[in-house]
Design a protein around this motif. Structure first.
Motif, mmCIF file in Angstrom:
data_model
loop_
_atom_site.group_PDB
_atom_site.id
_atom_site.type_symbol
_atom_site.label_atom_id
_atom_site.label_comp_id
_atom_site.label_asym_id
_atom_site.label_seq_id
_atom_site.Cartn_x
_atom_site.Cartn_y
_atom_site.Cartn_z
ATOM 1 N N TYR A 58 0.313 -1.263 0.434
ATOM 2 C CA TYR A 58 -0.399 0.430 0.201
ATOM 3 C C TYR A 58 1.170 1.218 0.025
ATOM 4 N N GLN A 59 1.634 1.702 0.971
ATOM 5 C CA GLN A 59 2.823 2.446 0.317
ATOM 6 C C GLN A 59 3.021 2.734 -0.648
ATOM 7 N N LEU A 60 4.092 1.728 -1.140
ATOM 8 C CA LEU A 60 4.321 2.070 -2.869
ATOM 9 C C LEU A 60 3.205 2.155 -3.284
ATOM 10 N N TYR A 61 2.440 1.566 -3.663
ATOM 11 C CA TYR A 61 1.058 2.365 -4.412
ATOM 12 C C TYR A 61 0.745 3.692 -3.996
ATOM 13 N N ALA A 62 1.022 4.083 -2.943
ATOM 14 C CA ALA A 62 0.704 5.495 -2.947
ATOM 15 C C ALA A 62 1.824 5.831 -2.890
ATOM 16 N N SER A 66 4.579 1.324 -7.451
ATOM 17 C CA SER A 66 4.131 0.082 -7.884
ATOM 18 C C SER A 66 2.423 -0.594 -8.021
ATOM 19 N N LEU A 67 1.627 -1.538 -8.224
ATOM 20 C CA LEU A 67 0.631 -1.204 -7.849
ATOM 21 C C LEU A 67 0.035 -3.526 -8.057
ATOM 22 N N ASN A 84 5.119 -4.484 -10.547
ATOM 23 C CA ASN A 84 6.334 -4.328 -9.412
ATOM 24 C C ASN A 84 7.160 -3.551 -9.214
ATOM 25 N N GLN A 85 7.288 -2.787 -10.584
ATOM 26 C CA GLN A 85 7.406 -1.521 -10.586
ATOM 27 C C GLN A 85 6.941 -0.678 -11.445
ATOM 28 N N LEU A 86 6.810 0.691 -11.651
ATOM 29 C CA LEU A 86 6.560 1.595 -12.535
ATOM 30 C C LEU A 86 7.978 2.506 -12.587
ATOM 31 N N ASP A 87 7.898 2.349 -13.499
ATOM 32 C CA ASP A 87 9.055 3.316 -13.646
ATOM 33 C C ASP A 87 8.597 5.103 -14.865
ATOM 34 N N TRP A 88 8.447 5.925 -13.721
ATOM 35 C CA TRP A 88 8.028 7.003 -14.981
ATOM 36 C C TRP A 88 8.433 7.750 -15.274
ATOM 37 N N THR A 89 10.086 7.834 -15.208
ATOM 38 C CA THR A 89 11.265 8.221 -16.517
ATOM 39 C C THR A 89 10.456 7.807 -17.298
ATOM 40 N N ASN A 90 10.234 6.589 -17.688
ATOM 41 C CA ASN A 90 10.675 6.009 -19.070
ATOM 42 C C ASN A 90 9.002 5.558 -19.808
ATOM 43 N N HIS A 91 8.223 5.693 -18.692
ATOM 44 C CA HIS A 91 6.792 5.039 -18.340
ATOM 45 C C HIS A 91 6.005 3.598 -18.662
ATOM 46 N N ILE A 92 7.400 3.084 -17.953
ATOM 47 C CA ILE A 92 7.655 1.432 -18.433
ATOM 48 C C ILE A 92 6.632 0.883 -16.812
ATOM 49 N N GLY A 93 5.820 -0.479 -17.370
ATOM 50 C CA GLY A 93 5.370 -1.030 -16.371
ATOM 51 C C GLY A 93 5.857 -2.299 -16.263
ATOM 52 N N TYR A 94 6.383 -3.268 -15.186
ATOM 53 C CA TYR A 94 6.721 -4.497 -15.042
ATOM 54 C C TYR A 94 6.352 -5.403 -14.132
ATOM 55 N N ILE A 95 5.451 -6.216 -14.705
ATOM 56 C CA ILE A 95 4.202 -6.693 -14.319
ATOM 57 C C ILE A 95 4.812 -8.125 -13.979
ATOM 58 N N GLY A 96 4.158 -9.021 -12.592
ATOM 59 C CA GLY A 96 4.440 -9.904 -12.039
ATOM 60 C C GLY A 96 2.894 -10.714 -11.700
ATOM 61 N N TYR A 97 3.446 -11.379 -11.457
ATOM 62 C CA TYR A 97 1.710 -12.343 -10.874
ATOM 63 C C TYR A 97 2.210 -13.518 -10.302
ATOM 64 N N GLN A 122 -4.168 2.845 -20.107
ATOM 65 C CA GLN A 122 -4.891 3.356 -20.836
ATOM 66 C C GLN A 122 -4.838 4.618 -19.477
ATOM 67 N N VAL A 123 -4.526 4.515 -17.861
ATOM 68 C CA VAL A 123 -5.132 4.961 -16.807
ATOM 69 C C VAL A 123 -3.789 5.494 -16.607
ATOM 70 N N LEU A 124 -3.012 5.074 -16.417
ATOM 71 C CA LEU A 124 -1.523 5.065 -16.083
ATOM 72 C C LEU A 124 -0.689 6.065 -17.201
ATOM 73 N N GLU A 125 -1.254 5.679 -18.064
ATOM 74 C CA GLU A 125 -0.779 6.110 -19.742
ATOM 75 C C GLU A 125 0.971 5.750 -20.014
#
Length: 183
Positions: A58-62, A66-67, A84-97, A122-125
Motif C-alpha cells: 500500500y505504501q508503494l502504491y501511495a 508499484s501497484l 512490481n515497479q513503475l518507471d515514470w521517467t521512461n513510462h514502463i511498467g513491470y508486471i508480475g503475477y 489507458q489510465v497510467l499512460e
C-alpha cells in the motif's frame, strides 16, 4: 484505492488488512508449488509477514512506485498481479503475477494480466509493459506469449531462487502495439 472489475467473476483490487489471513492461507497452502519460481516465500511465514507485505504494498502504491493487486475470483482471493515497479521517467511498467495451482488453466490469469495491461496503457499512460519470467517456467511464459508480447531477450542467471540461479526471458509490448491489435 485501486479496484478493477475484469468481468463478472474476476476483480482486481488492493489488499487491506482484512485480507491478511486469506493471503497468508493462500500462500501457505501453495507454498511448495510457488517456491519453485518465487524468491520471497521464506520472507512470508506468518500472518504478521503477510500483514507487513500488505502495508508495504500500500505504501508503494501511495508513492506511485508499484501497484500490487489481489485477484479475486467469485470474491475469493486466489492470486496476485500488478506492476512490481513503475518507471515514470521512461513510462514502463513491470508486471508480475502468481496464482494458486488449483485455479490455473481457467484463463483467470490471462484475463487479469490483460486487464492490468489495459489499465497501464489507458489510465497510467505507460508507453511500455515488460514481463519477465524464468526460462523454464512455461506456464508463466505462456501469458505474455498469449497476449502478443514480443520476446526481447534472455538474461542469464537473472534471479537467485534459494539454492540456484534461473535465467529470465524478457517480454515487452508497446502501447501502440497493444492498442492496434497485438492482443
Amino acid at each position: 484505492m485501486f479496484l478493477y472489475e475484469v468481468d463478472e467473476k474476476i476483480t482486481l483490487r488492493l489488499l487491506n488488512f482484512d485480507d491478511t489471513a486469506d493471503l497468508f492461507k493462500l500462500i501457505d497452502a501453495s507454498r511448495a508449488y510457488l517456491r519453485k519460481w518465487l524468491p520471497w516465500l521464506d520472507n512470508n511465514t506468518t500472518e504478521e509477514d503477510s500483514k507487513q507485505f500488505i502495508d508495504h504494498a500500500y505504501q508503494l502504491y501511495a508513492n506511485r512506485q508499484s501497484l500490487t493487486a489481489g485477484i479475486f475470483y467469485n470474491e475469493k482471493l486466489i492470486g496476485m498481479t500488478g506492476y512490481n515497479q513503475l518507471d515514470w521517467t521512461n513510462h514502463i511498467g513491470y508486471i508480475g503475477y502468481w496464482i494458486a495451482p488449483q485455479y490455473q488453466g481457467m484463463g483467470v490469469m490471462t484475463r487479469s494480466v490483460r486487464a492490468m495491461i489495459d489499465y497501464g496503457f489507458q489510465v497510467l499512460e505507460l508507453n511500455r509493459v515488460d514481463i519477465r519470467a524464468a526460462y523454464e517456467n512455461k506456464k508463466s511464459r505462456a501469458i505474455p506469449e498469449r497476449l502478443g508480447f514480443r520476446t526481447e531477450g534472455q538474461i542469464r542467471q537473472a534471479e537467485w531462487l534459494y539454492d540456484h540461479y534461473v535465467d529470465h526471458v524478457i517480454y515487452g509490448i508497446l502501447k501502440w502495439e497493444w492498442l492496434h491489435g497485438a492482443k
